[in-house]
Design a protein around this motif. Structure first.
Motif, PDB file in Angstrom:
ATOM      1  N   LEU A  72       0.679  -1.076   0.366  1.00 18.65           N
ATOM      2  CA  LEU A  72      -0.302   0.545   0.255  1.00 18.65           C
ATOM      3  C   LEU A  72       0.335   1.324  -0.280  1.00 18.65           C
ATOM      4  O   LEU A  72       0.555   2.018  -0.950  1.00 18.65           O
ATOM      5  CB  LEU A  72      -0.440  -0.086   1.203  1.00 18.65           C
ATOM      6  N   VAL A  73       1.499   1.219   1.226  1.00 22.24           N
ATOM      7  CA  VAL A  73       2.935   2.734   1.100  1.00 22.24           C
ATOM      8  C   VAL A  73       3.626   2.340  -0.917  1.00 22.24           C
ATOM      9  O   VAL A  73       3.437   3.778  -0.616  1.00 22.24           O
ATOM     10  CB  VAL A  73       3.935   2.291   1.913  1.00 22.24           C
ATOM     11  N   ALA A  74       3.922   1.608  -1.372  1.00 22.43           N
ATOM     12  CA  ALA A  74       4.656   1.763  -2.281  1.00 22.43           C
ATOM     13  C   ALA A  74       3.672   2.235  -3.476  1.00 22.43           C
ATOM     14  O   ALA A  74       4.602   3.316  -4.370  1.00 22.43           O
ATOM     15  CB  ALA A  74       5.251   0.595  -2.704  1.00 22.43           C
ATOM     16  N   ALA A  75       2.708   2.075  -3.361  1.00 20.18           N
ATOM     17  CA  ALA A  75       1.383   2.461  -4.560  1.00 20.18           C
ATOM     18  C   ALA A  75       1.118   3.557  -4.241  1.00 20.18           C
ATOM     19  O   ALA A  75       0.462   3.922  -5.056  1.00 20.18           O
ATOM     20  CB  ALA A  75       0.428   0.859  -4.428  1.00 20.18           C
ATOM     21  N   LEU A 114       7.441  -0.619  -8.018  1.00 21.76           N
ATOM     22  CA  LEU A 114       8.575  -1.097  -7.148  1.00 21.76           C
ATOM     23  C   LEU A 114       9.216   0.251  -7.421  1.00 21.76           C
ATOM     24  O   LEU A 114      10.441  -0.542  -8.082  1.00 21.76           O
ATOM     25  CB  LEU A 114       9.000  -2.340  -7.916  1.00 21.76           C
ATOM     26  N   SER A 115       8.798   1.053  -7.711  1.00 19.76           N
ATOM     27  CA  SER A 115       8.851   2.215  -7.802  1.00 19.76           C
ATOM     28  C   SER A 115      10.269   2.484  -6.218  1.00 19.76           C
ATOM     29  O   SER A 115       9.391   2.650  -5.440  1.00 19.76           O
ATOM     30  CB  SER A 115       8.767   3.761  -8.310  1.00 19.76           C
ATOM     31  N   ALA A 116      11.254   4.325  -6.448  1.00 20.04           N
ATOM     32  CA  ALA A 116      11.827   4.092  -5.466  1.00 20.04           C
ATOM     33  C   ALA A 116      11.224   5.468  -4.581  1.00 20.04           C
ATOM     34  O   ALA A 116       9.812   5.564  -4.950  1.00 20.04           O
ATOM     35  CB  ALA A 116      13.326   4.658  -5.942  1.00 20.04           C
ATOM     36  N   LEU A 117      10.851   5.020  -3.481  1.00 20.45           N
ATOM     37  CA  LEU A 117      10.313   5.765  -2.128  1.00 20.45           C
ATOM     38  C   LEU A 117      10.613   6.925  -2.540  1.00 20.45           C
ATOM     39  O   LEU A 117      11.837   7.078  -2.099  1.00 20.45           O
ATOM     40  CB  LEU A 117       9.828   4.878  -1.093  1.00 20.45           C
ATOM     41  N   PRO A 118       9.631   8.087  -2.143  1.00 21.78           N
ATOM     42  CA  PRO A 118      10.441   9.545  -1.719  1.00 21.78           C
ATOM     43  C   PRO A 118      10.718  10.079  -0.045  1.00 21.78           C
ATOM     44  O   PRO A 118      10.905  10.842  -0.445  1.00 21.78           O
ATOM     45  CB  PRO A 118       9.644  10.517  -2.492  1.00 21.78           C
ATOM     46  N   PHE A 119      10.629   9.310   0.194  1.00 20.04           N
ATOM     47  CA  PHE A 119      11.134   9.286   1.798  1.00 20.04           C
ATOM     48  C   PHE A 119      11.925   7.827   2.649  1.00 20.04           C
ATOM     49  O   PHE A 119      12.161   7.463   1.719  1.00 20.04           O
ATOM     50  CB  PHE A 119       9.885   9.287   2.718  1.00 20.04           C
ATOM     51  N   PRO A 120      12.770   8.232   3.718  1.00 18.93           N
ATOM     52  CA  PRO A 120      13.448   7.481   4.230  1.00 18.93           C
ATOM     53  C   PRO A 120      12.597   6.583   3.888  1.00 18.93           C
ATOM     54  O   PRO A 120      11.608   6.792   5.194  1.00 18.93           O
ATOM     55  CB  PRO A 120      14.124   8.059   5.731  1.00 18.93           C
ATOM     56  N   GLY A 145      14.173   1.745  -1.910  1.00 17.45           N
ATOM     57  CA  GLY A 145      15.236   2.144  -2.047  1.00 17.45           C
ATOM     58  C   GLY A 145      15.016   2.329  -0.057  1.00 17.45           C
ATOM     59  O   GLY A 145      15.347   2.857   0.463  1.00 17.45           O
ATOM     60  N   ALA A 146      14.792   0.888  -0.406  1.00 14.40           N
ATOM     61  CA  ALA A 146      14.885   1.139   1.608  1.00 14.40           C
ATOM     62  C   ALA A 146      15.682  -0.114   2.321  1.00 14.40           C
ATOM     63  O   ALA A 146      15.875  -0.773   2.220  1.00 14.40           O
ATOM     64  CB  ALA A 146      13.652   0.308   2.719  1.00 14.40           C
ATOM     65  N   ALA A 147      16.468   0.902   3.100  1.00 15.46           N
ATOM     66  CA  ALA A 147      17.295   0.100   4.659  1.00 15.46           C
ATOM     67  C   ALA A 147      16.920  -1.204   4.716  1.00 15.46           C
ATOM     68  O   ALA A 147      16.147  -1.175   5.526  1.00 15.46           O
ATOM     69  CB  ALA A 147      17.958   1.246   5.293  1.00 15.46           C
ATOM     70  N   LEU A 148      17.045  -2.438   4.447  1.00 18.29           N
ATOM     71  CA  LEU A 148      16.963  -3.566   4.997  1.00 18.29           C
ATOM     72  C   LEU A 148      18.073  -4.414   6.558  1.00 18.29           C
ATOM     73  O   LEU A 148      19.098  -4.021   6.766  1.00 18.29           O
ATOM     74  CB  LEU A 148      17.709  -4.568   3.650  1.00 18.29           C
TER      75      LEU A 148
END
Length: 177
Positions: A72-75, A114-120, A145-148
């Motif tokens: 949901l966050v990514a979409a 699967l796009s990079a998120l614009p926030f940390p 673009g998330a820290a794993l």
């Protein structure tokens, strides 16, 4: 400066009584984003509801997502006009929505954004999640673009994982700002 509000984004079927999201709601006053239908989750409806709740906030927000809530966050981030309010996100146990045996109720989620998120963002994954291999979770982290963060063998990182109110997760979400 105003402290950010933590928005809880449960996955399919919501989060039950012993789930860390429910405990955070009870102990810290975090706001659960209530969806109109937890059993037949329509991506567009869920995105619209998240957008409504983010727009209603008078303070910045941190997103704490579990399972389908991660997708949901990514979409939502791909289409939202409210991204400036988000300081960061905690993404916990995203399911591999492209699995052939994924529940039919979730077919509208089968093509993940699967796009990079614009926030940390930080993504927490387990090595034995029945809904997503660690490798697939690492792939989502890379795309977004998330820290794993590897939490070890903790299943789907839910109530059955025995985390209680999960202070390590709480620290991760609060450090995303």
């Amino acid at each position: 400066m105003t402290s950010p509000r933590v928005l809880l984004l449960p996955g399919w079927q919501n989060s039950g009584p012993g789930h860390w999201q429910t405990l955070w709601e009870t102990h810290f006053g975090d706001l659960r984003v209530e969806q109109h239908d937890w059993m037949q989750p329509l991506r567009g409806d869920w995105i619209t509801r998240l957008e409504e709740v983010v727009q209603q906030q008078d303070s910045p927000v941190l997103l704490a997502a579990h399972s389908l809530g991660c997708h949901l966050v990514a979409a939502w981030a791909a289409v939202s006009g409210s991204l400036g309010k988000v300081q960061g996100a905690l993404l916990v146990a995203p399911p591999d929505v492209a699995q052939p045996d994924f529940p039919p109720q979730l077919h509208r989620w089968a093509q993940p954004v699967l796009s990079a998120l614009p926030f940390p963002a930080a993504l927490v994954a387990s090595t034995d999640d029945p809904y997503c291999s660690f490798e697939a979770a690492a792939g989502f982290a890379g795309h977004w673009g998330a820290a794993l963060h590897n939490i070890g063998a903790r299943g789907h990182i839910n109530a059955e994982s025995g985390l209680g109110d999960w202070p390590q997760g709480r620290a991760l979400v609060l450090n995303q700002k």
